[in-house]
Design a protein around this motif. Structure first.
Motif: not given
Length: 209
Positions: A151-153, A181-182, A143-145
């Protein structure tokens, strides 16, 4: 002498516990790019348990910008999956093809990790999730990078914000990412990818049967 016997009994018990903590089952990773390669390498390092086999799908070849692969000795022009399989053939099954509706049936993993992303991959992600649900397999996707400080969830898709909102017609499943998002204009950093890999691997072990 009694103390020595107790110690011997303890050693036997520890050995029995160690013997029971064996790697079992298969995990399938869809995508062997910057994130997928990290996930595979981290899965390899799980000790005293984890997965016995790691199946990897990706039809791409390594180019000069695939730094994470090259750090492990990969050669430009090699298939990413072939490089990973050659790196650890006892455990990795590399399939040099992109997952599609024709080869979904060859997915062997009890847990499926999808690290393919982008608008043009939504349809195949839907198909893989449908396959997972019909075959009693667990499914994890991203879900998005993007993001420097985001924070990464680990979340359930129906409750998460970010790219996963484009997948609301998909069944609820586990997602890992920044929600970035990009269009946010932030880069993808190796630190975010490392954290995502960590959480993806931990989640896969929790979902493992």
């Amino acid at each position: 002498m009694e103390k020595l016997n107790n110690n011997n009994d303890d050693m036997v018990e520890i050995k029995a516990l160690e013997d029971n903590l064996k790697a079992t089952g298969t995990v399938t990773v869809l995508g062997a790019g910057r994130l997928g390669a990290r996930v595979v390498m981290d899965l390899l390092e799980v000790h005293r348990g984890g997965f016995e086999k790691i199946q990897v799908f990706d039809g791409a070849k390594i180019d000069k910008n695939d730094i994470v692969h090259r750090k492990y000795g990969a050669k430009v022009g090699d298939f990413k999956t072939k490089f990973l399989e050659d790196y650890y053939p006892e455990k990795i099954i590399g399939i040099p093809k992109y997952v599609d509706v024709e080869n979904i049936k060859y997915i062997e993993g009890d847990v499926i990790i999808s690290v393919i992303a982008g608008g043009d991959t939504l349809k195949i992600r839907e198909s893989v999730l449908d396959y997972a649900l019909k075959n009693d397999k667990q499914f994890i996707s991203t879900n998005g990078v993007f993001g420097i400080e985001k924070p990464v969830k680990v979340e359930m898709s129906q409750e998460a914000k970010g790219p996963v909102e484009f997948m609301k017609n998909m069944a609820n499943h586990t997602v890992v990412g920044t929600g970035g998002l990009i269009k946010d204009g932030e880069p993808i950093t190796p630190y975010t990818l490392d954290k995502m890999s960590e959480l993806i691997v931990k989640t896969s072990l929790k979902l493992k049967k």
